[in-house]
Design a protein around this motif. Structure first.
Motif, mmCIF file in Angstrom:
data_model
loop_
_atom_site.group_PDB
_atom_site.id
_atom_site.type_symbol
_atom_site.label_atom_id
_atom_site.label_comp_id
_atom_site.label_asym_id
_atom_site.label_seq_id
_atom_site.Cartn_x
_atom_site.Cartn_y
_atom_site.Cartn_z
ATOM 1 N N GLY A 107 0.923 -1.059 0.024
ATOM 2 C CA GLY A 107 -0.058 0.156 -0.002
ATOM 3 C C GLY A 107 1.058 1.153 0.125
ATOM 4 O O GLY A 107 0.474 1.982 -0.709
ATOM 5 N N ILE A 108 1.939 1.296 0.949
ATOM 6 C CA ILE A 108 2.735 2.524 0.993
ATOM 7 C C ILE A 108 3.408 2.605 -0.264
ATOM 8 O O ILE A 108 3.747 3.917 -1.039
ATOM 9 N N ALA A 109 4.096 1.604 -0.906
ATOM 10 C CA ALA A 109 5.015 1.401 -2.083
ATOM 11 C C ALA A 109 4.124 2.155 -2.906
ATOM 12 O O ALA A 109 4.586 2.839 -4.106
ATOM 13 N N ARG A 110 2.769 1.616 -3.403
ATOM 14 C CA ARG A 110 1.932 2.191 -4.357
ATOM 15 C C ARG A 110 1.753 3.886 -4.183
ATOM 16 O O ARG A 110 1.609 4.495 -5.118
ATOM 17 N N LEU A 111 1.486 4.247 -2.993
ATOM 18 C CA LEU A 111 1.159 5.744 -2.842
ATOM 19 C C LEU A 111 2.423 6.436 -3.033
ATOM 20 O O LEU A 111 2.429 7.511 -3.816
ATOM 21 N N SER A 112 3.547 5.928 -2.637
ATOM 22 C CA SER A 112 4.761 6.901 -2.804
ATOM 23 C C SER A 112 5.132 6.677 -4.037
ATOM 24 O O SER A 112 5.641 7.771 -4.554
ATOM 25 N N ARG A 113 4.913 5.742 -4.737
ATOM 26 C CA ARG A 113 5.474 5.680 -6.281
ATOM 27 C C ARG A 113 4.314 6.604 -6.943
ATOM 28 O O ARG A 113 4.957 7.316 -8.022
ATOM 29 N N ALA A 114 3.195 6.642 -6.795
ATOM 30 C CA ALA A 114 2.282 7.466 -7.385
ATOM 31 C C ALA A 114 2.532 8.862 -7.359
ATOM 32 O O ALA A 114 2.551 9.896 -7.957
ATOM 33 N N VAL A 115 3.034 9.464 -5.912
ATOM 34 C CA VAL A 115 3.284 10.717 -5.534
ATOM 35 C C VAL A 115 4.394 11.193 -6.425
ATOM 36 O O VAL A 115 4.782 12.174 -6.811
ATOM 37 N N ARG A 116 5.467 10.228 -6.408
ATOM 38 C CA ARG A 116 7.028 10.889 -6.849
ATOM 39 C C ARG A 116 7.078 10.680 -8.354
ATOM 40 O O ARG A 116 7.685 11.573 -8.842
ATOM 41 N N GLN A 117 5.993 9.990 -8.751
ATOM 42 C CA GLN A 117 6.170 9.930 -10.570
ATOM 43 C C GLN A 117 5.146 10.811 -10.932
ATOM 44 O O GLN A 117 5.315 11.361 -12.309
ATOM 45 N N GLY A 118 4.273 11.420 -10.042
ATOM 46 C CA GLY A 118 3.195 12.477 -10.576
ATOM 47 C C GLY A 118 3.802 13.670 -11.160
ATOM 48 O O GLY A 118 4.900 13.995 -10.682
#
Lengths: 174, 212
Positions: A163-174
């Motif tokens: 869950g946190i990996a998905r969120l973090s990836r989404a924020v950083r790649q956004g």
């Protein structure tokens, strides 16, 4: 192990006798029997109003539409995991104090009469005593409430990690 | 228009970003706490984290509140480690002594908890001391044995704490990237504004030249 055709037929006939749930509600209820935390089911965030509101909020920060959708879904998914984590932590399997603390020979008059000190009791009584003892061992191995909630929440680590990996990836790649 | 965002947040879509970040606060900072936990303490932790950010955006507020929750979980799990030791100590005492049948494990566990906190009454202290004599153990011996006994569960709690640390690291990186992104956008806006003003000055000058 070979299959005895007669035994097989008998098993099938007996299975027909057991009805199981028939109504739609009954079937739905029994389908939830083994449900523990619901984190393996695919969530539908897109249709929720929380998702829409989050997307609109994030969009104002200069993220692209795809990134907004990813971040909102990631955040809601992470919250879902953490809510399940909290629920698991606060509602561990209760301790069966009777089973854990009972001494079968001394506390249960039926067993104390049946179980002779010389061990000459009937086979079925001995089997029952062994079954009770194994249940008791299992109960004691699980420990107290703190041990139980620790081992229950430990099972959710991988969901939290994803869950946190998905969120973090989404924020950083956004 | 008011939206009810997860946990009951009310966000008006017509608000400015600053207002929205403020409106996110009550929602994200109203967590699920245990009965003996203080909400004021939780809120003060969140506020101190938010005060370190310069004009946080709603997303940054959301991530910081998740981070605060992780810190809260670390606290809970640290307390659990001590409780696991108490549980194991009570279990060992019950097994060794005659209390296994009499008062039961939970009564002994409660008495031991009070005894270790220093808040036990006479009866509880007597019960524990008697159980220690029965088990032929000192308190420190008992603690060592209990640690060995509860090692598996203590390792689990350590894993849970480690997971929270990893989550905090992820959240920190995400907050940094948002901060960097917003600073970049602000800088680009300023540069664009400077370019536009230069263009307008040039345009005005060229108009003046033509007219003269």
């Amino acid at each position: 192990m070979t299959i005895n055709p007669r035994r097989n037929l008998a098993n099938r006939c007996n299975a027909l006798k057991s009805t199981g749930p028939r109504s739609v509600v009954g079937k739905w209820t029994s389908s939830q029997n083994s449900r523990k935390h619901g984190l393996n089911s695919a969530p539908d965030f897109e249709s929720s109003i929380e998702y829409q509101a989050l997307v609109e909020l994030i969009a104002e920060e200069g993220f692209s539409a795809f990134a907004c959708a990813d971040i909102a879904a990631g955040l809601l998914n992470y919250r879902r995991v953490m809510d399940a984590y909290y629920d698991t932590y606060t509602g561990p399997e209760p301790v069966d104090e009777f089973l854990r603390d009972a001494n079968m020979k001394t506390s249960n008059p039926i067993f104390s009469e049946l179980l002779s000190p010389s061990g000459s009791e009937p086979q079925d009584v001995r089997e029952m005593a062994a079954f009770f003892a194994s249940m008791q061992r299992q109960e004691r191995r699980k420990g107290g409430p703190v041990s139980r909630r620790s081992s229950d929440t430990h099972k959710l680590i991988r969901y939290q990690r994803n869950g946190i990996a998905r969120l973090s990836r989404a924020v950083r790649q956004g | 228009m008011l939206y009810n965002v997860h946990f009951g947040i009310n966000v008006d879509v017509a608000m400015t970003v600053e207002d929205k970040s403020k409106s996110l606060l009550p929602f994200l900072s109203s967590p699920k706490l245990l009965p003996d936990e203080s909400e004021a303490e939780f809120q003060s932790g969140l506020q101190s984290l938010l005060s370190e950010l310069d004009n946080p955006s709603p997303l940054a507020v959301a991530l910081v509140s998740q981070l605060n929750e992780c810190l809260w979980w670390i606290r809970r799990h640290s307390v659990d480690k001590e409780l696991l030791l108490h549980e194991a100590m009570a279990r060992l005492l019950s097994k060794a002594g005659s209390n296994w049948m009499g008062s039961g494990n939970s009564a002994l566990s409660v008495a031991l908890g009070h005894y270790l906190d220093g808040g036990s009454d006479k009866d509880q202290a007597a019960l524990i001391e008697e159980a220690l004599i029965d088990a032929n153990l000192t308190l420190s011996d008992l603690r060592v044995r209990a640690f060995k006994d509860a090692a598996r569960h203590i390792k689990m709690v350590d894993d849970l704490i480690h997971r929270q640390h990893q989550t905090i690291r992820h959240l920190q990186r995400s907050i940094d990237s948002i901060d960097y992104k917003s600073r970049l956008i602000r800088r680009m806006d300023l540069e664009l504004a400077a370019l536009e003003s230069k263009q307008s000055v040039k345009g005005a000058l060229s108009l003046d030249d033509k007219s003269s």
